[in-house]
Design a protein around this motif. Structure first.
Motif, PDB file in Angstrom:
ATOM      1  N   UNK A 238      40.946  69.969  12.025  1.00 42.55           N
ATOM      2  CA  UNK A 238      39.872  70.366  11.124  1.00 42.55           C
ATOM      3  C   UNK A 238      38.524  69.914  11.661  1.00 42.55           C
ATOM      4  N   UNK A 239      37.575  70.840  11.720  1.00 45.32           N
ATOM      5  CA  UNK A 239      36.211  70.545  12.175  1.00 45.32           C
ATOM      6  C   UNK A 239      35.351  70.340  10.942  1.00 45.32           C
ATOM      7  N   UNK A 240      34.747  69.178  10.842  1.00 41.62           N
ATOM      8  CA  UNK A 240      33.937  68.804   9.681  1.00 41.62           C
ATOM      9  C   UNK A 240      32.462  68.995  10.021  1.00 41.62           C
ATOM     10  N   UNK A 241      31.772  69.844   9.241  1.00 41.81           N
ATOM     11  CA  UNK A 241      30.371  70.159   9.503  1.00 41.81           C
ATOM     12  C   UNK A 241      29.558  70.075   8.216  1.00 41.81           C
ATOM     13  N   UNK A 242      28.256  70.295   8.351  1.00 42.66           N
ATOM     14  CA  UNK A 242      27.363  70.339   7.206  1.00 42.66           C
ATOM     15  C   UNK A 242      27.082  71.778   6.802  1.00 42.66           C
ATOM     16  N   UNK A 243      25.825  72.082   6.542  1.00 35.86           N
ATOM     17  CA  UNK A 243      25.414  73.399   6.063  1.00 35.86           C
ATOM     18  C   UNK A 243      25.676  74.466   7.130  1.00 35.86           C
ATOM     19  N   UNK A 244      26.379  75.522   6.757  1.00 37.73           N
ATOM     20  CA  UNK A 244      26.726  76.584   7.704  1.00 37.73           C
ATOM     21  C   UNK A 244      25.786  77.779   7.622  1.00 37.73           C
ATOM     22  N   UNK A 245      24.770  77.714   6.753  1.00 37.07           N
ATOM     23  CA  UNK A 245      23.886  78.859   6.572  1.00 37.07           C
ATOM     24  C   UNK A 245      22.705  78.911   7.544  1.00 37.07           C
ATOM     25  N   UNK A 246      22.121  77.789   7.973  1.00 36.91           N
ATOM     26  CA  UNK A 246      20.930  77.872   8.825  1.00 36.91           C
ATOM     27  C   UNK A 246      21.167  78.678  10.090  1.00 36.91           C
ATOM     28  N   UNK A 247      20.112  79.358  10.528  1.00 33.98           N
ATOM     29  CA  UNK A 247      20.131  80.158  11.745  1.00 33.98           C
ATOM     30  C   UNK A 247      19.443  79.374  12.860  1.00 33.98           C
ATOM     31  N   UNK A 248      20.054  79.378  14.042  1.00 34.34           N
ATOM     32  CA  UNK A 248      19.489  78.657  15.178  1.00 34.34           C
ATOM     33  C   UNK A 248      19.471  79.539  16.422  1.00 34.34           C
TER      34      UNK A 248
END
Length: 375
Positions: A238-248
């Protein structure tokens, strides 16, 4: 080394005349981007002075392989005396040195946990270096301050008419787009940019600012998003991340190095330049691409999952939601353009993390599967 033999040939053809035999100082030379830039400058035949933050161990993690091909200076941007020693030595150079100023505390999240260190290193450190150059009368060819896309932050409604958007309403950021820093890191970088311009206007220091858009690649600290995705995928299900909405707008490190070399060689003193891939992707799309490429090339099995956790979100309303560069100015003036696709860059990056586990496993901010927990 991120450069193939063919890429090095192209690098020498493009920049050999500018840097071969020239004196060059790189601050932050042992860091992620600094080490790749140092690699390139050594291959170009420059006389490289590597400014590395002084520690009790004096270890070189990323440029140790170059130890006999450059001069290392263990110093500290926040210690003016150590900078004076270095600048005084550069005064003995037979030419006007180039300065690539990449030394910084460069992690957005860490800037909230280490705010004073961030401001001291990024802002006061830049001031110390510029003031020492002026005080010692060091004449330079160019002083390149590494800025960041984070300086732009989010669009404010009252100045939205000063921004550029594509036909679909997507934000495009240029050199003159309004800035709105949303983190201590970004604010400290804005200050460093303006200090560079102040010293150009007042004392003629030939400063340029290069705002980089989300460099990634081998050697990057695994706490940055690309590294944390890859290292988790290599180690656990499992990969644990934060906000997945921002565009980079992700730009591979070799294209970033070429950006610095281009701006320092051809940029106009007193000006700002931005560069990056010129397209962006959501964090959800980025992790999906990484997992697919790693799976296709056998670095991890199918079935890796992604979860989000509030502890990985930026605090409050400080997240930056959309970053995408318009690098038309740099391309028009110099011909620079990104050469490495996301697919190619990510494959190189995944391979490096897979082959260099000992370089990053002790630096991650997540708990490896099977590791003991403290109770």
């Amino acid at each position: 080394m991120i450069w193939s033999r063919q890429a090095l040939d192209h690098l020498r053809a493009d920049f050999g005349d500018a840097y071969s035999g020239r004196t060059v100082l790189v601050t932050g030379a042992d860091g992620f981007m600094g080490s790749h830039l140092t690699d390139a400058l050594v291959e170009l035949g420059a006389n490289v002075h590597a400014f590395v933050r002084a520690t009790s161990s004096g270890a070189l993690n990323n440029i140790g392989h170059l130890r006999n091909r450059l001069e290392v200076h263990f110093a500290d941007l926040t210690d003016r005396t150590s900078i004076d020693y270095l600048v005084r030595e550069l005064k003995q150079a037979p030419d006007r040195p180039y300065v690539f100023h990449l030394g910084a505390q460069a992690h957005v999240g860490e800037s909230w946990h280490r705010p004073y260190e961030t401001v001291m290193a990024n802002t006061v450190g830049t001031l110390n270096l510029l003031q020492s150059i002026v005080d010692w009368g060091l004449e330079l060819e160019k002083f390149d301050t590494a800025g960041t896309s984070e300086e732009y932050g989010n669009v404010r409604d009252d100045v939205s008419h000063h921004h550029d958007f594509d036909d679909a309403g997507g934000l495009i950021l240029h050199e003159r787009s309004p800035i709105n820093p949303k983190s201590i890191y970004a604010t400290a970088k804005v200050a460093a940019d303006f200090l560079t311009m102040n010293y150009h206007d007042a004392f003629g220091v030939p400063g340029v600012v290069t705002r980089m858009f989300n460099n990634y690649g081998p050697r990057q600290n695994p706490r940055y998003v690309t590294g944390t995705i890859i290292t988790q995928a290599l180690t656990r299900e499992t990969i644990e991340l934060g906000n997945l909405e921002p565009l980079r707008d992700f730009c591979f490190c070799s294209d970033g190095v070429r950006g610095h070399l281009t701006v320092a060689a051809h940029g106009k003193p007193g000006d700002v330049y931005v560069y990056g891939q010129g397209e962006n992707i959501s964090m959800a799309g980025w992790v999906e691409m990484i997992l697919r490429i790693g799976e296709e090339h056998g670095f991890w099995p199918a079935g890796r999952t992604v979860t989000t956790t509030p502890k990985r979100y930026r605090p409050g309303a400080s997240d930056v939601m959309a970053l995408r560069v318009g690098h038309e100015k740099l391309t028009r003036e110099t011909g620079w353009a990104p050469k490495v696709s996301w697919e190619e860059g990510l494959l190189q990056t995944i391979r490096w993390y897979a082959e260099n586990r000992e370089r990053w496993i002790g630096r991650v901010d997540w708990l490896p599967t099977g590791a003991p927990t403290l109770t």
